[in-house]
Design an enzyme around this catalytic site. Structure first.
Site, short mmCIF file in Angstrom:
data_model
loop_
_atom_site.label_atom_id
_atom_site.label_comp_id
_atom_site.label_asym_id
_atom_site.label_seq_id
_atom_site.Cartn_x
_atom_site.Cartn_y
_atom_site.Cartn_z
CG HIS A 16 78.16 75.43 -24.19
ND1 HIS A 16 76.99 76.27 -23.11
CD2 HIS A 16 76.93 75.57 -24.60
CE1 HIS A 16 75.82 75.68 -23.71
NE2 HIS A 16 76.36 75.13 -24.75
CG ASP A 18 73.86 77.28 -20.40
OD1 ASP A 18 73.25 78.36 -20.79
OD2 ASP A 18 73.31 76.38 -21.32
CE LYS A 19 78.53 73.62 -17.39
NZ LYS A 19 79.36 73.01 -16.12
CD GLU A 44 70.45 81.03 -10.26
OE1 GLU A 44 71.64 80.59 -10.60
OE2 GLU A 44 70.91 80.32 -8.50
CD GLU A 57 68.77 85.07 -3.83
OE1 GLU A 57 67.62 85.92 -3.88
OE2 GLU A 57 68.97 83.70 -3.27
CE LYS A 176 75.83 71.01 -27.01
NZ LYS A 176 74.51 71.18 -27.01
CG PHE A 244 80.36 76.42 -33.83
CD1 PHE A 244 80.14 78.08 -33.23
CD2 PHE A 244 80.66 75.44 -33.42
CE1 PHE A 244 79.00 77.88 -32.37
CE2 PHE A 244 80.50 75.43 -32.06
CZ PHE A 244 79.95 76.91 -31.25
CG ASP A 252 72.20 79.60 -26.87
OD1 ASP A 252 71.42 81.02 -26.31
OD2 ASP A 252 71.66 79.18 -26.74
CB ALA A 253 71.03 83.81 -23.09
NE ARG A 258 70.36 77.94 -20.43
CZ ARG A 258 70.30 78.51 -21.39
NH1 ARG A 258 68.91 78.92 -21.44
NH2 ARG A 258 70.77 78.92 -21.77
CE LYS A 259 74.05 73.12 -22.18
NZ LYS A 259 73.21 73.13 -22.52
CE LYS A 279 71.63 76.25 -6.18
NZ LYS A 279 70.06 74.93 -6.50
CE LYS A 283 73.00 78.87 -0.11
NZ LYS A 283 73.22 79.57 0.38
CG ASP A 285 70.20 71.68 -4.22
OD1 ASP A 285 69.20 70.87 -4.36
OD2 ASP A 285 69.61 73.31 -4.97
#
Length: 403
Positions: A16, A18-19, A44, A57, A176, A244, A252-253, A258-259, A279, A283, A285
């Protein structure tokens, strides 16, 4: 809590878009941590048709110091990106590891952020950012994960394994899944819907080849899910839109982070809002989300609750957490407040400071690429990998509760 309801979770494959971005970002984290365990990384990734762009960074001894890259560092970064895309399996006209255009916009970490995070004098190392983090565990599966998400992940993992091995050569990397379960008395009783959309080789959208693909997916589902959950109530939607063939970053970008619901608990528990991939473990997060999963899982594994949600909160530059919250959703064998006090009293947890978390879980290692697809939680603790999935805190919890 309702006892009877329908609930759905989704997963996405390693292909995918995003992955793909998440895996590239974490491959960069691993690269820098392999050079310097104290590296600071916030990477990123953007993926789109025949292009990968990095931004963020870093601070890394021997790689990026005093505003300059070490000899060979930029080439190694690019090769890491291309290797990641190749290992996922992208050799398509619209996205090919060998021919894609690569851009690197990584630069040095802000000195103003660094001064808050770094230890100095009598000041302990602070959190890399403010924020709230949640961990969760439940007894719906042996992995102590929400069943809808656990099965969604495992369906795609099996399909990816078959694609890589050649057992399912008609599959392409992007896919998916989605699983809907009917719950009775808070436990899975039946599967009402399975959705799988998978990128495929030409021709597998019609006739006998389409039937072969759909039969294959149904067999994977049957292999993964308990037979008692599947039956006449189960409705399958396999490639419901039809063809597909164009997928991944060409279709798709993709963007890092985003997941996050796929990464955590499939919507069955809160999410603090911060992404994990790209990260380094200063961090919170990332690291605090791992320790809260570790704590929640150990509480359930120790028989102290059937479900457990834990929240931690931090301020940037401050080492001690601002709050600790435990909720066993009425399933606990002791009061939630006692569990909070027990956690605070366990010295090996280092007061749940950023350094204490990293030390206890051993997070300053290149272990993150494997987390970036099929969920960060519910995975098998394997040597240095997925240490937050260990269930080795039960004796400490019981001892603390006796005091």
């Amino acid at each position: 809590m309702r006892a009877n309801y329908l609930f759905t979770s989704e997963s996405v494959s390693e292909g995918h878009p995003d992955k793909v971005s998440d895996q590239i970002s974490d491959a960069i984290v691993d690269l820098f941590l392999s050079k310097d365990p104290e590296a600071r990384v916030a990477c990123e990734t953007l993926t789109t048709t025949q292009r990968v762009v990095l931004a963020g960074e870093i601070r890394c001894k021997g790689v990026y110091e005093n505003g300059a890259w070490a000899d060979g560092a930029l080439a190694e970064i690019e090769q890491t990106v291309r290797n990641t895309v190749r290992e996922i399996g992208y050799e398509q006209d619209g996205f090919h590891w060998q021919t894609l255009t690569f851009e690197n916009h990584l630069h040095g970490q802000s000195a103003h952020i660094a001064q808050g995070v770094d230890a100095s004098g009598n000041k302990d190392e602070g959190a890399g950012d403010q924020g709230i983090m949640f961990g969760f565990a439940c007894d719906e599966t042996p992995d102590l994960m929400p069943a809808t998400l656990d099965y969604s992940h495992k369906i795609l993992q099996r399909m990816a394994a078959d694609r890589h091995s050649g057992a399912a050569p008609f599959l392409e990397p992007d896919a998916k899944s989605q699983v809907t379960l009917r719950f009775e008395n808070g436990q899975p009783a039946a599967c009402t819907a399975i959705v799988v959309s998978t990128q495929h080789a030409p021709g597998y959208d019609q006739g006998e080849k389409e039937a072969q693909l759909k039969a294959y997916v149904k067999q994977v589902v049957a292999d993964i899910m308990p037979a008692a959950l599947l039956g006449s109530e189960t409705i399958y939607h396999i490639n419901p839109t039809g063809t597909f063939e164009i997928g991944g970053p060409d279709g798709d970008a993709g963007l890092t982070g985003r997941k996050i619901i796929v990464d955590t608990y499939g919507g069955a528990a809160p999410h603090g809002g911060g992404a994990f991939s790209g990260k380094d473990p200063t961090k919170v997060d990332r690291s605090a989300a791992y320790i809260t999963r570790y704590l929640a899982k150990n509480i359930v594994a120790a028989g102290l609750a059937q479900r457990c949600t834990i929240q931690l909160a931090y301020a940037i530059g401050v080492s001690e957490p601002l709050s600790l919250y435990v909720d066993t959703h009425g399933t606990g064998t002791v009061a939630d407040e006692r569990l909070e006090q027990a956690i605070k009293s366990i010295s090996k947890l280092g007061g749940l400071t950023p350094r204490g978390i990293r030390t206890h879980l051993g997070l300053n290692k290149p272990i993150y690429r494997r987390t970036a697809a099929y969920g960060h939680f519910g995975r098998k603790a394997d040597g240095d990998f997925f240490p937050w999935e260990r269930t080795d805190l039960g004796a400490d919890l019981h001892a603390a509760l006796r005091n």
